[in-house]
Design a protein around this motif. Structure first.
Motif, PDB file in Angstrom:
ATOM      1  N   VAL A 266       9.309  30.656 -51.102  1.00 61.60           N
ATOM      2  CA  VAL A 266       8.771  29.408 -51.640  1.00 61.60           C
ATOM      3  C   VAL A 266       7.388  29.139 -51.068  1.00 61.60           C
ATOM      4  CG1 VAL A 266      11.068  28.407 -51.984  1.00 61.60           C
ATOM      5  CG2 VAL A 266       9.843  27.985 -49.839  1.00 61.60           C
ATOM      6  N   PHE A 267       6.629  28.311 -51.744  1.00 64.52           N
ATOM      7  CA  PHE A 267       5.358  27.864 -51.192  1.00 64.52           C
ATOM      8  C   PHE A 267       5.652  26.995 -49.976  1.00 64.52           C
ATOM      9  CE2 PHE A 267       3.954  28.319 -55.725  1.00 64.52           C
ATOM     10  CZ  PHE A 267       3.015  29.308 -55.502  1.00 64.52           C
ATOM     11  N   THR A 268       4.894  27.211 -48.908  1.00 67.21           N
ATOM     12  CA  THR A 268       5.023  26.372 -47.717  1.00 67.21           C
ATOM     13  C   THR A 268       3.791  25.497 -47.518  1.00 67.21           C
ATOM     14  OG1 THR A 268       4.172  28.177 -46.333  1.00 67.21           O
ATOM     15  CG2 THR A 268       6.586  27.956 -46.533  1.00 67.21           C
ATOM     16  N   LYS A 269       2.650  25.963 -48.024  1.00 71.27           N
ATOM     17  CA  LYS A 269       1.403  25.192 -47.956  1.00 71.27           C
ATOM     18  C   LYS A 269       0.604  25.442 -49.226  1.00 71.27           C
ATOM     19  CE  LYS A 269       0.808  25.294 -42.954  1.00 71.27           C
ATOM     20  NZ  LYS A 269      -0.088  25.635 -41.843  1.00 71.27           N
TER      21      LYS A 269
ATOM     22  N   ALA B 238       2.813  18.650 -58.552  1.00 73.68           N
ATOM     23  CA  ALA B 238       2.573  18.499 -57.111  1.00 73.68           C
ATOM     24  C   ALA B 238       3.697  17.707 -56.456  1.00 73.68           C
ATOM     25  CB  ALA B 238       1.225  17.822 -56.864  1.00 73.68           C
ATOM     26  N   LYS B 239       4.163  16.656 -57.128  1.00 73.19           N
ATOM     27  CA  LYS B 239       5.242  15.850 -56.567  1.00 73.19           C
ATOM     28  C   LYS B 239       6.516  16.677 -56.413  1.00 73.19           C
ATOM     29  CE  LYS B 239       4.837  12.232 -55.450  1.00 73.19           C
ATOM     30  NZ  LYS B 239       4.397  11.836 -54.097  1.00 73.19           N
ATOM     31  N   MET B 240       6.772  17.568 -57.343  1.00 74.28           N
ATOM     32  CA  MET B 240       7.940  18.424 -57.258  1.00 74.28           C
ATOM     33  C   MET B 240       7.770  19.441 -56.116  1.00 74.28           C
ATOM     34  SD  MET B 240       9.641  20.706 -60.289  1.00 74.28           S
ATOM     35  CE  MET B 240       8.084  21.482 -60.653  1.00 74.28           C
ATOM     36  N   LEU B 241       6.579  20.048 -56.030  1.00 77.48           N
ATOM     37  CA  LEU B 241       6.340  21.080 -55.020  1.00 77.48           C
ATOM     38  C   LEU B 241       6.277  20.521 -53.601  1.00 77.48           C
ATOM     39  CD1 LEU B 241       3.758  23.326 -56.891  1.00 77.48           C
ATOM     40  CD2 LEU B 241       6.145  23.879 -56.353  1.00 77.48           C
ATOM     41  N   GLU B 242       5.903  19.248 -53.460  1.00 80.46           N
ATOM     42  CA  GLU B 242       5.771  18.679 -52.116  1.00 80.46           C
ATOM     43  C   GLU B 242       7.116  18.591 -51.390  1.00 80.46           C
ATOM     44  OE1 GLU B 242       4.019  14.792 -52.412  1.00 80.46           O
ATOM     45  OE2 GLU B 242       5.939  13.832 -52.822  1.00 80.46           O
ATOM     46  N   LYS B 243       8.191  18.763 -52.112  1.00 80.72           N
ATOM     47  CA  LYS B 243       9.507  18.768 -51.476  1.00 80.72           C
ATOM     48  C   LYS B 243       9.712  20.035 -50.641  1.00 80.72           C
ATOM     49  CE  LYS B 243      11.559  15.738 -54.954  1.00 80.72           C
ATOM     50  NZ  LYS B 243      10.536  14.804 -54.719  1.00 80.72           N
ATOM     51  N   ALA B 244       8.950  21.086 -50.942  1.00 79.55           N
ATOM     52  CA  ALA B 244       9.067  22.346 -50.203  1.00 79.55           C
ATOM     53  C   ALA B 244       7.794  22.698 -49.437  1.00 79.55           C
ATOM     54  CB  ALA B 244       9.395  23.489 -51.164  1.00 79.55           C
ATOM     55  N   ALA B 245       6.653  22.217 -49.924  1.00 79.63           N
ATOM     56  CA  ALA B 245       5.372  22.658 -49.359  1.00 79.63           C
ATOM     57  C   ALA B 245       4.538  21.478 -48.874  1.00 79.63           C
ATOM     58  CB  ALA B 245       4.584  23.431 -50.416  1.00 79.63           C
ATOM     59  N   GLU B 246       3.759  21.737 -47.852  1.00 84.46           N
ATOM     60  CA  GLU B 246       2.760  20.762 -47.412  1.00 84.46           C
ATOM     61  C   GLU B 246       1.571  20.885 -48.366  1.00 84.46           C
ATOM     62  OE1 GLU B 246      -0.554  20.371 -43.891  1.00 84.46           O
ATOM     63  OE2 GLU B 246       1.269  21.508 -43.458  1.00 84.46           O
TER      64      GLU B 246
END
Length: 134
Positions: A81-84, A116-124
């Motif tokens: 997953v994306f972390t940053k 972005a709102k969805m991805l921010e659950k996994a990534a900074e």
């Protein structure tokens, strides 16, 4: 919202949206198309760029161009997953108000960009911007 993804050959896939738009994807690192994760990253860039342009136009800014350079880091082990993620916006125009550009980027990243709102659950997720006067 609906979509269909069909395997074509090797690691190549064709995604088709319910509106009939298609995108070729490739899971091979040396493939002929973007990988699914690259498509997700580009999706965030497209979503946030639409927001920034719309907010600036609504704010009566003379915007002539907007692009976003995205950089990311991923987890070393599966699922990778994306972390940053950093989104660096380059906004061009004449007489652009820096406070309005800054606020447009903030609103997109903090409120409006659903990707972005969805991805921010996994990534900074971080963002930055620059203004190019034309």
């Amino acid at each position: 919202m609906k979509a269909n993804v069909k395997w074509i050959d090797k690691m190549q896939l064709m995604g088709t949206s319910e509106t009939g738009h298609g995108i070729l994807m490739d899971g091979d690192r040396n493939g002929i198309a973007a990988s699914p994760m690259e498509v997700v990253l580009m999706g965030m860039g497209a979503c946030s760029t639409i927001d920034v342009v719309d907010i600036l136009k609504t704010g009566r800014q003379n915007i002539l161009g907007c692009e976003v350079d995205l950089t990311s880091e991923r987890a070393p082990e599966p699922p990778r997953v994306f972390t940053k993620i950093n989104a660096h916006f380059i906004v061009s125009g004449t007489d652009l108000n820096e406070k309005k550009v800054k606020r447009a980027v903030e609103l997109s990243m903090e409120k409006y960009c659903s990707v972005a709102k969805m991805l921010e659950k996994a990534a900074e997720i971080t963002s930055s911007y620059e203004i190019v006067v034309k």
